[in-house]
Design an enzyme around this catalytic site. Structure first.
Site, PDB file in Angstrom:
ATOM      1  N   TRP A   7     -86.545   6.235   6.404  1.00 43.42           N
ATOM      2  CA  TRP A   7     -85.367   5.588   5.823  1.00 43.42           C
ATOM      3  C   TRP A   7     -84.705   6.548   4.863  1.00 43.42           C
ATOM      4  O   TRP A   7     -85.397   7.265   4.146  1.00 43.42           O
ATOM      5  CB  TRP A   7     -85.778   4.302   5.077  1.00 43.42           C
ATOM      6  CG  TRP A   7     -84.598   3.431   4.756  1.00 43.42           C
ATOM      7  CD1 TRP A   7     -83.880   3.418   3.595  1.00 43.42           C
ATOM      8  CD2 TRP A   7     -83.993   2.491   5.630  1.00 43.42           C
ATOM      9  NE1 TRP A   7     -82.867   2.519   3.686  1.00 43.42           N
ATOM     10  CE2 TRP A   7     -82.905   1.926   4.933  1.00 43.42           C
ATOM     11  CE3 TRP A   7     -84.238   2.063   6.942  1.00 43.42           C
ATOM     12  CZ2 TRP A   7     -82.083   0.972   5.504  1.00 43.42           C
ATOM     13  CZ3 TRP A   7     -83.420   1.111   7.493  1.00 43.42           C
ATOM     14  CH2 TRP A   7     -82.355   0.571   6.779  1.00 43.42           C
ATOM     15  N   GLN A 182     -81.311   4.518  -4.867  1.00 48.83           N
ATOM     16  CA  GLN A 182     -82.144   5.688  -4.572  1.00 48.83           C
ATOM     17  C   GLN A 182     -82.457   5.768  -3.076  1.00 48.83           C
ATOM     18  O   GLN A 182     -82.209   4.818  -2.325  1.00 48.83           O
ATOM     19  CB  GLN A 182     -83.418   5.588  -5.421  1.00 48.83           C
ATOM     20  CG  GLN A 182     -84.473   6.633  -5.188  1.00 48.83           C
ATOM     21  CD  GLN A 182     -85.537   6.182  -4.219  1.00 48.83           C
ATOM     22  OE1 GLN A 182     -85.630   5.018  -3.878  1.00 48.83           O
ATOM     23  NE2 GLN A 182     -86.330   7.126  -3.758  1.00 48.83           N
ATOM     24  N   ASN A 184     -84.827   5.464  -0.904  1.00 50.50           N
ATOM     25  CA  ASN A 184     -85.594   4.527  -0.095  1.00 50.50           C
ATOM     26  C   ASN A 184     -85.023   3.114  -0.086  1.00 50.50           C
ATOM     27  O   ASN A 184     -85.557   2.233   0.592  1.00 50.50           O
ATOM     28  CB  ASN A 184     -87.045   4.464  -0.593  1.00 50.50           C
ATOM     29  CG  ASN A 184     -87.780   5.755  -0.342  1.00 50.50           C
ATOM     30  OD1 ASN A 184     -87.544   6.430   0.659  1.00 50.50           O
ATOM     31  ND2 ASN A 184     -88.670   6.128  -1.254  1.00 50.50           N
ATOM     32  N   LYS A 185     -83.972   2.890  -0.863  1.00 52.17           N
ATOM     33  CA  LYS A 185     -83.422   1.547  -0.973  1.00 52.17           C
ATOM     34  C   LYS A 185     -82.542   1.210   0.235  1.00 52.17           C
ATOM     35  O   LYS A 185     -82.076   2.085   0.949  1.00 52.17           O
ATOM     36  CB  LYS A 185     -82.609   1.404  -2.267  1.00 52.17           C
ATOM     37  CG  LYS A 185     -83.397   1.732  -3.537  1.00 52.17           C
ATOM     38  CD  LYS A 185     -84.618   0.847  -3.678  1.00 52.17           C
ATOM     39  CE  LYS A 185     -85.291   0.992  -5.037  1.00 52.17           C
ATOM     40  NZ  LYS A 185     -85.852   2.313  -5.297  1.00 52.17           N
ATOM     41  N   LEU A 186     -82.289  -0.093   0.424  1.00 48.77           N
ATOM     42  CA  LEU A 186     -81.473  -0.528   1.555  1.00 48.77           C
ATOM     43  C   LEU A 186     -80.118   0.165   1.534  1.00 48.77           C
ATOM     44  O   LEU A 186     -79.674   0.732   2.541  1.00 48.77           O
ATOM     45  CB  LEU A 186     -81.283  -2.045   1.523  1.00 48.77           C
ATOM     46  CG  LEU A 186     -80.495  -2.594   2.711  1.00 48.77           C
ATOM     47  CD1 LEU A 186     -81.384  -2.724   3.936  1.00 48.77           C
ATOM     48  CD2 LEU A 186     -79.850  -3.923   2.377  1.00 48.77           C
TER      49      LEU A 186
END
Length: 400
Positions: A7, A182, A184-186
């Site tokens: 991701w 950041q 790794n966020k959606l």
């Protein structure tokens, strides 16, 4: 062979979107609230029915700006969930605020509302919560306490983009709410954060903390702060415009499809784990309308009761290419930053922070990190199920 998860997903046109922005001659440094800043702040605020939005350089700085916006003073107290990423609490150290940690609900890892009132003193000024792994905490319970004791409420929504509590997005409840953008966020710009509030004073102080030049002059109306019109409070916490461009594009064209796909995929993953293994799904309280981003997929298992070695299971799966991890984030009060005077900030006596948080420890002991599959990777999920079943058989624990 690797059975992992990456991701953010590849968006074919994203490079062109960024290049078009650069080639257009639009500014790579925006000193006010114009352009992509205004569009993203306004769009995000409107989605949450909020008056003010403010982009910053990270979720941590959004929280710092929120606490500064509340005008908290050294020696005052803020009640904070004991289980979260450490940034939920860390900015308070820099403001000289006493952090009073509150234990969590053992089944979901969110602040235990029933334990808050016993922690309130005449110095308590606010409560800060997170929505762990996308599961909303009990918003109404917290708001009732805040109303009863005249406290402010700060929502850390960094795990919970568009999660819903009784049909309403998290971040719509507190005096101020914060999100991380950041990697790794959606929604991600690589780095970044955003703050939302309906309170003009909180918003203006947050602007002044991390913005200078034209932004304070355009956004701050309170004559008291007139002398800070050019300098603000001297810090610079602006997000990079290219990060804002990336986030805005995801929000417009991908975000809600990703949420739908993640819900369908992880519901299937949970169902299969519970059917075939000793793992249980993530508990969802009745008030949860949507888990939104499901920032982390963290099924639970009673390792101690089943006499299963957590590290052994993780290593066994990793050796075969399966991406399962022991979560890095643990209960906040266990970090030396919050307990050791060796790392003192502003001469604050951190010994007062030491206490026992048994539910946070129990919750942490039962969770593992699985891939947050989003795009109907059902064949991969079945490989995980078969591998876990094989592990249980090799260790003498029969699967379901």
């Amino acid at each position: 062979m690797k059975y992992g998860f990456i991701w953010p997903p590849k968006i074919d046109e994203m490079g062109d979107i960024v290049k078009q922005y650069i080639d257009s001659g639009k500014p790579l440094s925006i000193p006010d609230d114009s352009g992509v800043y205004r569009e993203l702040e306004t769009t995000f605020a409107n989605l949450h029915n909020r008056k003010y939005g403010l982009l910053v350089s990270s979720g941590t700085m959004a929280l710092y700006s929120a606490f500064f916006g509340l005008n908290l003073l050294p020696g005052q107290e803020v009640i904070c969930t004991a289980f979260s990423y450490h940034a939920t609490a860390a900015p308070l150290l820099h403001l000289g605020i006493k952090i009073v940690f509150c234990d969590v609900e053992e089944d979901i890892g969110n602040i235990d509302v029933s334990k808050i009132e016993e922690l309130i003193t005449n110095k308590t000024k606010a409560i800060v919560t997170n929505d762990q792994w996308g599961h909303p905490c009990d918003k109404e319970g917290i708001l009732n306490i805040c109303k009863k004791y005249n406290l402010r409420y700060v929502e850390d929504c960094s795990h919970a983009h568009f999660s819903e509590y009784k049909g309403k997005y998290v971040g719509s409840f507190g005096d101020v709410a914060c999100w991380s953008l950041q990697g790794n966020k959606l929604l991600t710009g690589g780095e970044g954060g955003i703050l939302l509030t309906d309170n003009q004073e909180i918003f203006e102080r947050a602007v002044l903390l991390g913005h200078n030049l034209k932004r304070p002059a355009k956004s701050v109306r309170n004559e008291y702060y007139k002398g800070l019109e050019r300098t603000g409070y001297g810090l610079k916490l602006r997000i990079h415009p290219l990060a804002a461009v990336m986030v805005l594009h995801q929000l417009k064209y991908y975000c809600f499809d990703w949420i739908k796909g993640r819900k369908e995929t992880l519901n299937y993953f949970e169902k299969r784990l519970q059917e075939e293994t000793f793992f249980k799904g993530m508990v969802k309280k009745d008030y949860v309308t949507s888990m939104g981003a499901w920032y982390g997929f963290k099924p639970t298992i009673d390792f101690e009761g089943l006499n299963i070695d957590k590290s052994n299971l993780v290593n066994w799966m990793n050796e075969r290419g399966f991406e399962i991890k022991i979560p890095k984030s643990k209960s906040i009060p266990t970090y030396e930053l919050f307990t050791s005077d060796k790392y003192k900030i502003n001469n604050y006596d951190k010994n007062t922070l030491i206490n026992s948080y048994p539910n946070a420890e129990k919750y942490y002991s039962k969770i593992l990190t699985f891939p947050t599959y989003t795009f109907h990777e059902y064949e991969l999920i079945e490989k995980y199920i078969e591998a876990i079943k094989e592990y249980f058989k090799t260790t003498g624990n029969m699967s379901r």
